[in-house]
Design a protein around this motif. Structure first.
Motif, PDB file in Angstrom:
ATOM      1  N   ALA A 163      -7.800  -4.409   3.017  1.00 39.04           N
ATOM      2  CA  ALA A 163      -8.649  -3.273   2.633  1.00 39.04           C
ATOM      3  C   ALA A 163      -7.790  -2.081   2.194  1.00 39.04           C
ATOM      4  O   ALA A 163      -8.095  -1.409   1.203  1.00 39.04           O
ATOM      5  CB  ALA A 163      -9.546  -2.884   3.797  1.00 39.04           C
ATOM      6  N   ALA A 164      -6.703  -1.839   2.930  1.00 42.02           N
ATOM      7  CA  ALA A 164      -5.834  -0.705   2.576  1.00 42.02           C
ATOM      8  C   ALA A 164      -5.131  -0.966   1.243  1.00 42.02           C
ATOM      9  O   ALA A 164      -4.989  -0.070   0.411  1.00 42.02           O
ATOM     10  CB  ALA A 164      -4.809  -0.457   3.675  1.00 42.02           C
ATOM     11  N   VAL A 165      -4.695  -2.210   1.042  1.00 45.20           N
ATOM     12  CA  VAL A 165      -4.031  -2.550  -0.226  1.00 45.20           C
ATOM     13  C   VAL A 165      -4.994  -2.281  -1.383  1.00 45.20           C
ATOM     14  O   VAL A 165      -4.655  -1.624  -2.370  1.00 45.20           O
ATOM     15  CB  VAL A 165      -3.577  -4.030  -0.222  1.00 45.20           C
ATOM     16  N   GLU A 166      -6.217  -2.752  -1.221  1.00 46.53           N
ATOM     17  CA  GLU A 166      -7.234  -2.560  -2.255  1.00 46.53           C
ATOM     18  C   GLU A 166      -7.530  -1.078  -2.469  1.00 46.53           C
ATOM     19  O   GLU A 166      -7.640  -0.590  -3.585  1.00 46.53           O
ATOM     20  CB  GLU A 166      -8.549  -3.269  -1.834  1.00 46.53           C
ATOM     21  N   TYR A 167      -7.658  -0.381  -1.351  1.00 43.72           N
ATOM     22  CA  TYR A 167      -7.997   1.039  -1.432  1.00 43.72           C
ATOM     23  C   TYR A 167      -6.944   1.795  -2.244  1.00 43.72           C
ATOM     24  O   TYR A 167      -7.257   2.568  -3.147  1.00 43.72           O
ATOM     25  CB  TYR A 167      -8.112   1.652  -0.025  1.00 43.72           C
ATOM     26  N   TYR A 168      -5.701   1.545  -1.953  1.00 41.08           N
ATOM     27  CA  TYR A 168      -4.645   2.307  -2.643  1.00 41.08           C
ATOM     28  C   TYR A 168      -4.504   1.880  -4.095  1.00 41.08           C
ATOM     29  O   TYR A 168      -4.139   2.680  -4.952  1.00 41.08           O
ATOM     30  CB  TYR A 168      -3.323   2.233  -1.866  1.00 41.08           C
ATOM     31  N   LYS A 169      -4.840   0.620  -4.354  1.00 40.65           N
ATOM     32  CA  LYS A 169      -4.831   0.175  -5.743  1.00 40.65           C
ATOM     33  C   LYS A 169      -5.910   0.955  -6.518  1.00 40.65           C
ATOM     34  O   LYS A 169      -5.667   1.494  -7.597  1.00 40.65           O
ATOM     35  CB  LYS A 169      -5.097  -1.339  -5.785  1.00 40.65           C
ATOM     36  N   THR A 170      -7.084   1.024  -5.922  1.00 42.60           N
ATOM     37  CA  THR A 170      -8.191   1.765  -6.550  1.00 42.60           C
ATOM     38  C   THR A 170      -7.799   3.226  -6.763  1.00 42.60           C
ATOM     39  O   THR A 170      -7.975   3.795  -7.844  1.00 42.60           O
ATOM     40  CB  THR A 170      -9.434   1.727  -5.622  1.00 42.60           C
ATOM     41  N   LEU A 171      -7.288   3.795  -5.722  1.00 41.11           N
ATOM     42  CA  LEU A 171      -6.916   5.211  -5.791  1.00 41.11           C
ATOM     43  C   LEU A 171      -5.873   5.437  -6.897  1.00 41.11           C
ATOM     44  O   LEU A 171      -5.973   6.369  -7.691  1.00 41.11           O
ATOM     45  CB  LEU A 171      -6.361   5.650  -4.428  1.00 41.11           C
ATOM     46  N   ARG A 172      -4.904   4.548  -6.928  1.00 44.65           N
ATOM     47  CA  ARG A 172      -3.841   4.709  -7.915  1.00 44.65           C
ATOM     48  C   ARG A 172      -4.406   4.653  -9.340  1.00 44.65           C
ATOM     49  O   ARG A 172      -4.041   5.468 -10.194  1.00 44.65           O
ATOM     50  CB  ARG A 172      -2.771   3.631  -7.716  1.00 44.65           C
ATOM     51  N   SER A 173      -5.301   3.698  -9.577  1.00 44.43           N
ATOM     52  CA  SER A 173      -5.812   3.615 -10.951  1.00 44.43           C
ATOM     53  C   SER A 173      -6.675   4.827 -11.283  1.00 44.43           C
ATOM     54  O   SER A 173      -6.658   5.313 -12.410  1.00 44.43           O
ATOM     55  CB  SER A 173      -6.518   2.293 -11.232  1.00 44.43           C
ATOM     56  N   GLU A 174      -7.371   5.325 -10.290  1.00 42.06           N
ATOM     57  CA  GLU A 174      -8.151   6.559 -10.504  1.00 42.06           C
ATOM     58  C   GLU A 174      -7.244   7.726 -10.887  1.00 42.06           C
ATOM     59  O   GLU A 174      -7.522   8.472 -11.828  1.00 42.06           O
ATOM     60  CB  GLU A 174      -8.808   6.951  -9.182  1.00 42.06           C
ATOM     61  N   VAL A 175      -6.194   7.839 -10.138  1.00 47.27           N
ATOM     62  CA  VAL A 175      -5.273   8.953 -10.393  1.00 47.27           C
ATOM     63  C   VAL A 175      -4.612   8.776 -11.766  1.00 47.27           C
ATOM     64  O   VAL A 175      -4.394   9.743 -12.498  1.00 47.27           O
ATOM     65  CB  VAL A 175      -4.235   9.076  -9.258  1.00 47.27           C
ATOM     66  N   GLN A 176      -4.345   7.519 -12.107  1.00 46.12           N
ATOM     67  CA  GLN A 176      -3.757   7.251 -13.427  1.00 46.12           C
ATOM     68  C   GLN A 176      -4.696   7.758 -14.530  1.00 46.12           C
ATOM     69  O   GLN A 176      -4.245   8.388 -15.497  1.00 46.12           O
ATOM     70  CB  GLN A 176      -3.507   5.737 -13.579  1.00 46.12           C
TER      71      GLN A 176
ATOM     72  N   ALA B 139       0.838  -1.207   0.000  1.00 45.11           N
ATOM     73  CA  ALA B 139       0.000   0.000   0.000  1.00 45.11           C
ATOM     74  C   ALA B 139       0.871   1.255   0.000  1.00 45.11           C
ATOM     75  O   ALA B 139       0.529   2.260  -0.624  1.00 45.11           O
ATOM     76  CB  ALA B 139      -0.912  -0.020   1.223  1.00 45.11           C
ATOM     77  N   GLU B 140       1.985   1.187   0.694  1.00 46.11           N
ATOM     78  CA  GLU B 140       2.888   2.346   0.772  1.00 46.11           C
ATOM     79  C   GLU B 140       3.437   2.717  -0.604  1.00 46.11           C
ATOM     80  O   GLU B 140       3.549   3.901  -0.937  1.00 46.11           O
ATOM     81  CB  GLU B 140       4.025   2.060   1.765  1.00 46.11           C
ATOM     82  N   ASP B 141       3.767   1.684  -1.382  1.00 45.20           N
ATOM     83  CA  ASP B 141       4.241   1.979  -2.743  1.00 45.20           C
ATOM     84  C   ASP B 141       3.184   2.771  -3.514  1.00 45.20           C
ATOM     85  O   ASP B 141       3.495   3.741  -4.200  1.00 45.20           O
ATOM     86  CB  ASP B 141       4.537   0.676  -3.498  1.00 45.20           C
ATOM     87  N   ASP B 142       1.940   2.327  -3.392  1.00 48.58           N
ATOM     88  CA  ASP B 142       0.874   3.018  -4.118  1.00 48.58           C
ATOM     89  C   ASP B 142       0.623   4.420  -3.553  1.00 48.58           C
ATOM     90  O   ASP B 142       0.388   5.364  -4.306  1.00 48.58           O
ATOM     91  CB  ASP B 142      -0.423   2.188  -4.087  1.00 48.58           C
ATOM     92  N   LEU B 143       0.673   4.528  -2.256  1.00 47.74           N
ATOM     93  CA  LEU B 143       0.483   5.851  -1.635  1.00 47.74           C
ATOM     94  C   LEU B 143       1.533   6.826  -2.167  1.00 47.74           C
ATOM     95  O   LEU B 143       1.226   7.957  -2.569  1.00 47.74           O
ATOM     96  CB  LEU B 143       0.604   5.752  -0.116  1.00 47.74           C
ATOM     97  N   VAL B 144       2.781   6.381  -2.164  1.00 50.52           N
ATOM     98  CA  VAL B 144       3.865   7.257  -2.609  1.00 50.52           C
ATOM     99  C   VAL B 144       3.673   7.620  -4.083  1.00 50.52           C
ATOM    100  O   VAL B 144       3.837   8.774  -4.485  1.00 50.52           O
ATOM    101  CB  VAL B 144       5.241   6.586  -2.348  1.00 50.52           C
ATOM    102  N   TRP B 145       3.285   6.641  -4.866  1.00 49.56           N
ATOM    103  CA  TRP B 145       3.034   6.918  -6.293  1.00 49.56           C
ATOM    104  C   TRP B 145       1.963   7.997  -6.438  1.00 49.56           C
ATOM    105  O   TRP B 145       2.111   8.930  -7.226  1.00 49.56           O
ATOM    106  CB  TRP B 145       2.606   5.621  -7.000  1.00 49.56           C
TER     107      TRP B 145
END
Ligand code: SF4
Ligand code: SF4
Lengths: 458, 401
Positions: A248-261, A208-214
């Motif tokens: 849940a956090a892993v999923e959340y950040y994955k979702t967020l990352r794709s949204e931001v993408q 999740a941290e990788d995605d957060l940082v991204w």
């Protein structure tokens, strides 16, 4: 996937636009508060602890529920209840001078300890005094210790006064985890530490941290697809407290990352209370916490002017990842210690200056704006020097606003708006002045001609 | 109302007046002339400053340098630049300290130590690093875990680092352990005579006004330890000789003044208002630890152990057992005090946040208290005088049979 989801809500007749992640985070946080309100009947233990450098993964390994009094205070602020709570605490003898988070929490406690979802919050089974980055924490839990008949686990995390976390400091923190924190958690839960579970949680955190940082670094793009301060604290960062280390956090950040993408691909700006921002005019770095009771109003002052915050220090209070830190299941306790020690307010002022100057450069910001809050000496003491140093090192103008985290008496909307507008005008002038770097949003570095600084001090 | 004493030192012999005059001069010496003189007389030996509350001065002394306590501006420094460095809602001591530095008054210091006490002093250490890059600057951490194998081990390492740094700074080549043991012994002696002085004050406060004991302790900020020990002895001897009337004052404990110091006039005001201050936490670092540190074996371990076992209770230290109110009530009983004056610097989170705890515990123990805020540059004492006078009168009224 669709980047946006529109809903109707907010004030009458107003359309609010929200990303899926914003709704998701709301559900998750509400779910956490509901779980807390049912903790006692479901036989779950509850641990009160602080956000900076928190030990969420360890708490998950013990299957206990964390509750963060700071989050209660900020939620009370957002729901405009903190003002009343603070007055109640002052009526009980708490000084007007001290951190209003503490007073808001004490006031809320006296009013029945009802959380943001309207459900009553459970008393703690353990007060985990993770003493990182702020001296007030110690006093806060001394006050709570008198309210609750439960043990306290003290974890003293040394300050990085010399700009480093030495092996001895790490050992000291790990020793305390082993001799103080883990035994107290074992005592309260009646369970031994499940090391495999801890390692698993740490591994999930790291993903999740990788995605957060991204996501946070996506703000280096122009236009920035996110607001790294208002958006950062509203839906990008908070999820990181109680949920780190979970699926849940892993999923959340994955979702967020794709949204931001998607936003990046479509060159869209962030979503703000005024809807999607389409005219990025100013790129700012912000130092210091926001003012929660006026959060929307404050944000709108920025978005109304086309000002986007591209990097902020407040989103690094929970933990700091910029230097590559990730939780590491191979060195569980050591990496928890590193996390505790690395949160932004546990870094010395030279490091903070360095970080902010780097943000200005790397995120191509037009300026550094400091929101100095009365409550927080940990943040505020030294900010005037930080401002000057960052201006000097980067050549961009600095601005200074004074408010408070949760005490509405210290938020004067007219004054804040005025200062912000003058500050943005100054950035504008600097762009126009000869020698100033060109470009739609201005750029960092370069000439120091033109107006240098907003004088806001008495 | 209580009868006013005249200013100066009433009932003082010439010997006592001479000691007090010397201490007053040191107190008012914001330019650190004494320190310049010390340095000049010793071929430019080095000097290291420190802020409240506590640093192990033994290490500085053992490295062959003069430890100098920098206790703010004492209301004698006009704040011109300091206000541009700190927002209005931050206490006075950091702004007066930076003012002292920016006006060159701290140039005599080769280094500066910022003890772990609160976020303001913590952050000030970073400001020093940025603004005074040529000086040795260290944030000095102390453990909040009191287990020898945990906090004790960490603290010994902190001490080792600091001592090595200080020895490098001074360039000393003397035996590290031996000189440190000798310093510890000198400071033990100093703390012992301070203990005697404070015991005498608690026993016969009319003989030792806190106005004087404060000045005598304050002198220890700038004097070499053995000179200060001699000064305290001289004061005790002179105070015992002097003949001062015993008044019907209320015996009070003054607490909350551990960092930013109250102006000396404020202490005098309390006394003039009818309080005998029989215990206080001003200049707390001069009495820390509260028992002798061992002069046997590893001196760093001895200092660490002294800290773990014999640190006085204060707002900046975590109280692992019970809470912050209990040690105060114990102190009140021990000193046979009749009330507590909760004094705190404005905007001082450590002192102010715990006041409700202290007040509740005092109420539960039926100890009367009064509370006020001050700033080191406070100039008007009328309100405090009235408050303290009413407090002292009410104590006397209720304590009468
Ligand atoms: S002083 Fe700052 S960091 Fe500490 S509790 Fe208050 S707001 Fe939080
Ligand atoms: S007076 Fe209080 S807040 Fe100010 S520096 Fe000292 S301990 Fe910190």
């Amino acid at each position: 996937m669709s980047a946006e989801r529109e809903t109707t809500g907010g004030r009458e007749g107003e359309r609010e636009v929200k990303d899926a992640s914003m709704l998701l985070q709301k559900e998750m946080i509400a779910g956490h508060f509901t779980a807390l309100s049912r903790a006692k009947e479901e036989g779950k233990k509850v641990v009160y602890t602080f956000v900076p450098g928190n030990l969420t993964e360890l708490l998950h390994a013990f299957d206990v529920l964390p509750l963060y009094p700071e989050i209660n205070a900020l939620q009370s602020g957002m729901r405009k209840k903190s003002g009343g709570y603070i007055l109640e605490a002052e009526r009980l003898g708490h000084s007007e001078d001290v951190c209003a988070y503490v007073k808001s929490d004490i006031g809320m406690l006296r009013a029945g300890n009802v959380g943001p979802t309207g459900e009553k919050l459970p008393p703690p089974d353990l007060l985990l005094l993770s003493y990182t980055g702020c001296f007030t924490f110690m006093k806060w839990f001394e006050l709570l210790k008198r309210e609750y008949d439960c043990p306290v686990a003290m974890l003293h995390v040394p300050y990085q006064g010399d700009g480093e976390f030495t092996d001895e400091m790490r050992k000291y923190v790990v020793d305390q985890l082993r001799s103080e924190v883990i035994p107290k958690l074992e005592q309260v839960t009646g369970k031994k530490l499940d090391e495999a579970k801890l390692e698993e949680a740490l591994a999930k955190s790291s993903v999740a941290e990788d995605d957060l940082v991204w996501v946070l670094e996506s703000a280096k793009n122009k236009p920035s697809p996110i607001d790294a301060y208002f958006g950062g604290v509203y839906y990008i960062g908070p999820i990181f407290t109680a949920f780190r280390g979970t699926d849940a956090a892993v999923e959340y950040y994955k979702t967020l990352r794709s949204e931001v993408q998607v936003r990046l691909d479509q060159r869209l700006g962030p979503i703000t209370p005024d809807g999607p921002l389409t005219n990025e005019r100013y790129r700012l770095v912000v130092e210091g916490p926001p003012s929660w009771p006026s959060f929307q109003e404050f944000w709108k002052m920025f978005s109304g002017e086309g000002a986007v915050v591209v990097a902020s220090s407040y989103t690094k209070v929970g933990g700091f990842y910029d230097h590559g830190f990730r939780h590491d299941p191979k060195r569980p306790l050591e990496s928890l210690a590193d996390y505790c020690a690395g949160c932004y307010t546990n870094l010395n002022l030279p490091s903070r200056i360095e970080i902010l100057a780097r943000y200005v450069r790397e995120y191509q910001a037009d300026g550094l704006l400091i929101n100095s809050v009365k409550s927080c000496n940990s943040f505020s003491a030294g900010q005037l020097m930080i401002l000057r140093e960052v201006e000097e090192r980067t050549g961009v103008p600095g601005g200074f606003i004074e408010t408070d985290l949760v005490d509405p008496r210290y938020f004067s909307a007219a004054n804040v708006k005025n200062r912000l507008e003058s500050y943005l005008q100054m950035i504008e002038q600097k762009r126009k002045s000869p020698g100033a770097p060109r470009g739609p949003s201005g750029a960092a570095g370069g000439g120091s001609s033109g107006p240098r600084r907003l004088e806001v001090l008495p | 109302m209580h009868e006013d004493s005249s200013s100066g030192s009433p009932g003082a012999t010439p010997r006592l007046s001479a000691v007090i005059a010397r201490c007053e001069a040191l107190y008012h010496d914001v330019d650190l002339r004494t320190v310049h003189d010390w340095r000049a007389a010793r071929g430019g030996r080095k000097v290291v400053g420190y802020m409240p509350i506590y640093v192990p001065r033994e290490l500085i002394d053992a490295a062959g340098m003069l430890p100098v306590g920098i206790m703010g501006g004492r209301g004698q420094v006009e704040i011109i630049r300091g206000d541009a460095w700190f927002q209005s809602y931050i206490c006075q001591i950091p702004r007066s300290t930076i003012e002292l530095a920016l006006t060159g008054r701290l140039d005599v210091l080769d280094g500066m130590l910022f003890p772990s006490i609160c976020d303001v002093i913590r952050n000030l250490s970073g400001m020093w690093k940025v603004k005074f890059p040529g000086k040795y600057v260290r944030y000095f951490d102390v453990p909040q875990n009191y287990e020898p194998e945990v906090g004790g081990r960490f603290y010994r390492e902190e001490l080792r680092h600091l001592y090595a740094d200080l020895r490098r700074l001074s360039g000393t080549t003397e035996d590290a352990d031996e000189t440190l043991r000798r310093s510890i012994a000198r400071y033990n002696e100093n703390r012992r005579v301070i203990g005697e002085l404070l015991e005498l004050r608690a026993k016969e406060p009319w003989r030792v006004p806190t106005y004087e004991s404060y000045l005598v302790l304050f002198a220890g900020n700038v004097l070499p330890v053995e000179e200060h020990t001699a000064l305290v002895r001289e004061y005790i001897a002179a105070a015992l000789e002097s003949d001062r009337p015993r008044r019907d004052n209320a015996r009070v404990v003054l607490t909350g003044a551990f960092c930013e110091q109250p102006p000396i006039e404020l202490i005098r005001t309390l006394e003039l208002a009818g309080c005998y201050v029989v215990s206080d936490d001003t200049a707390l670092g001069r009495r820390w630890p509260t028992e002798d540190v061992s002069t046997e074996g590893d001196p760093l371990l001895a200092l660490a152990t002294g800290f773990l076992r014999h640190s006085p209770p204060t707002a900046a230290r975590y109280e692992p057992h019970g809470d912050r109110g209990e040690p105060l009530v114990t102190l009140v009983k021990k000193q046979r005090a009749e009330g507590v004056v909760l004094a705190a610097p404005s905007f001082c989170d450590p002192a102010l946040l715990e006041q409700p705890i202290l007040q509740d515990t005092l109420d539960a123990a039926r100890v009367p208290w009064t509370a006020f805020k001050y700033a080191e540059n406070l100039g008007q004492f009328q309100v405090i005088r009235e408050q303290a006078g009413t407090f002292a009168d009410s104590i006397k009224l209720w304590s009468e049979p």
